[in-house]
Design an enzyme around this catalytic site. Structure first.
Site, short mmCIF file in Angstrom:
data_model
loop_
_atom_site.label_atom_id
_atom_site.label_comp_id
_atom_site.label_asym_id
_atom_site.label_seq_id
_atom_site.Cartn_x
_atom_site.Cartn_y
_atom_site.Cartn_z
CD GLU A 85 -2.18 -3.62 9.20
OE1 GLU A 85 -1.68 -2.48 9.06
OE2 GLU A 85 -2.87 -4.18 8.34
CG HIS A 145 0.12 -4.19 5.23
ND1 HIS A 145 -0.64 -3.74 4.19
CD2 HIS A 145 0.59 -5.40 4.83
CE1 HIS A 145 -0.65 -4.63 3.20
NE2 HIS A 145 0.09 -5.65 3.56
CD GLU A 168 -0.49 0.31 4.43
OE1 GLU A 168 0.20 -0.72 4.43
OE2 GLU A 168 -1.74 0.32 4.39
CG HIS A 198 -1.92 -1.16 1.14
ND1 HIS A 198 -2.34 -1.88 2.22
CD2 HIS A 198 -2.58 -1.67 0.06
CE1 HIS A 198 -3.23 -2.80 1.83
NE2 HIS A 198 -3.38 -2.69 0.51
O1 0X9 Z 1 -6.59 -4.38 4.44
C1 0X9 Z 1 -5.43 -4.76 4.31
O2 0X9 Z 1 -4.95 -5.12 3.24
C2 0X9 Z 1 -4.51 -4.79 5.54
N1 0X9 Z 1 -4.71 -3.64 6.37
S1 0X9 Z 1 -4.26 -2.14 5.84
O3 0X9 Z 1 -4.77 -1.18 6.82
N2 0X9 Z 1 -2.69 -2.03 5.85
O4 0X9 Z 1 -4.76 -1.94 4.52
C3 0X9 Z 1 -4.87 -5.99 6.40
C4 0X9 Z 1 -4.59 -7.30 5.76
C5 0X9 Z 1 -4.73 -8.42 6.74
N3 0X9 Z 1 -5.88 -9.22 6.49
C6 0X9 Z 1 -7.07 -9.04 7.14
N4 0X9 Z 1 -7.25 -8.14 8.03
N5 0X9 Z 1 -8.04 -9.91 6.85
ZN ZN Z 2 -1.62 -1.99 4.10
#
Ligand code: 0X9
Ligand code: ZN
Ligand code: CA
Ligand code: CA
Length: 272
Positions: free
Chosen positions: A266, A193, A61, A58
Site C-alpha cells: 500500500e 495498491h 489507485e 483498483h
Molecule cells: O482492500 C483491498 O483490496 C486492499 N486495500 S485497498 O485500499 N487498496 O483497496 C488490501 C488488500 C490486502 N488484504 C487485506 N487487507 N486483507
Molecule cells: Zn487497492
C-alpha cells in the site's frame, strides 16, 4: 492510457535486448493487459528466478501504474551503470503488469477530475452493471469469510463466482503458465495498491497467523522479508488481515496455490 502505451513501447524500442512487451489477455471491454519482461537475453526463457510486480487492480489507485512505470524506467535506464540494477536484471526475469484494470482506469480518468472508481466495468448478459472488485474475485477461499460483498452495488463486490472477471482470469493464466516441469518459476511477487504505506503478507481471509494452509517456515520468511523491506522504506509490515479481513484476494491465491512469496504494497500517502 495512450501515454502508458507510448512509454512502454518506447522502453522496448530503446532497450530491445532487455525489454519484451506482450499481453496476458484482455479486459472486459477488450483492452490489452500489458506485461513487460525485463532481463538480460530477454528473448530467452533462462534458468533465472522470476519476480512479478503488478499494478492497478483498483482503478483510482493511479500511483500504482506510475510506480510500475518508474520500475521499468529504473531497470532499463540504469542498466550497465548502477551495480544493483545490473545485477537484478542479469540474474532474474522480472515481469511487470502496468494496469490489470484498464477499463476502470479509462473510466476513472473520464471524470472531472476523476470518478474515484475502484472496480472493473463488467456487465451481465442483460447489460446491467456487474462491476466487480478484482481483489475479491480470486478463486482461493472466495467469499468465505465476510471479507467481500455479494451485492453488486458494493465496493467490494466479489462477482457472481470465482474468476468471473476476465482480468483476474488473465492474471491467473499467466501465473499458471510460469509452472515449468512442475516448478513455479515466480518466487516472489508484489501487487501495488494505495494507500497507507504498508507491506502486507498473507493471509487476508483469517486472523490466524499460521493456519494449516501455511507452513511455519514460510510464515517466518514472510515476516522476515516483509520487515526487511519495511526497514528500507519506512513502511509498516504486517499480516494483511490485521488491516481487515479480505477473501478472494490476490496474494492469498498466489501463496496458497503457487507458494509464491506474495505481498501487497500500500503506497503513499500514509493516512487512509
Ligand atoms: O482492500 C483491498 O483490496 C486492499 N486495500 S485497498 O485500499 N487498496 O483497496 C488490501 C488488500 C490486502 N488484504 C487485506 N487487507 N486483507
Ligand atoms: Zn487497492
Ligand atoms: Ca536473462
Ligand atoms: Ca525462466
Amino acid at each position: 492510457w495512450d501515454e502508458l502505451k507510448a512509454e512502454i513501447r518506447k522502453a522496448e524500442q530503446d532497450h530491445p535486448d532487455l525489454v519484451r512487451l506482450s499481453t496476458i489477455g484482455q479486459s472486459y471491454e477488450g483492452r490489452p493487459i500489458f506485461i513487460a519482461k525485463v532481463s538480460d537475453n530477454v528473448a530467452e526463457d533462462e534458468n533465472e528466478e522470476e519476480v512479478l510486480v503488478d499494478a492497478l487492480h483498483h482503478a483510482r489507485e493511479h500511483l500504482t501504474t506510475e510506480q510500475a512505470l518508474a520500475l521499468l524506467r529504473w531497470l532499463t535506464n540504469d542498466y550497465g551503470t548502477d551495480d544493483t540494477v545490473t545485477r537484478l536484471v542479469n540474474n532474474r526475469e522480472i515481469w511487470i503488469i502496468f494496469a490489470l484494470n484498464p477499463d476502470g482506469m479509462r473510466y476513472d480518468l473520464t471524470g472531472d477530475p476523476f470518478h474515484a472508481w475502484r472496480k472493473n466495468r463488467q456487465r451481465d448478459a442483460q447489460g446491467d452493471p456487474m462491476f466487480t472488485d478484482l481483489n475479491r474475485n480470486y478463486g482461493y477461499r472466495w467469499g468465505c469469510c465476510g471479507g467481500s460483498s455479494g451485492k453488486r452495488s458494493a465496493l467490494t463486490y466479489r462477482g457472481p463466482r470465482p474468476w468471473s472477471a476476465p482480468e483476474t482470469r488473465a492474471l491467473a493464466e499467466f501465473v499458471d503458465s510460469r509452472v515449468k516441469g512442475g516448478v513455479q518459476q515466480i518466487v516472489s511477487h508484489v501487487t501495488l495498491h494505495t494507500n497507507g504505506e504498508l507491506i502486507l503478507w498473507p493471509y487476508g481471509y483469517t486472523h490466524e497467523n499460521v493456519p494449516p494452509d501455511m507452513t511455519t517456515l514460510d510464515h517466518d520468511v514472510f515476516v522476515a522479508l516483509g520487515e526487511a523491506m519495511a526497514d528500507r522504506n519506512g513502511y509498516t509490515a504486517q499480516q494483511s488481515s490485521q488491516l481487515y479481513i479480505t477473501d478472494g484476494d490476490q496474494i492469498d491465491w498466489m501463496y496458497a496455490t503457487h507458494r509464491i512469496f506474495s505481498y501487497t504494497y500500500e503506497l503513499f500517502p500514509p493516512e487512509r
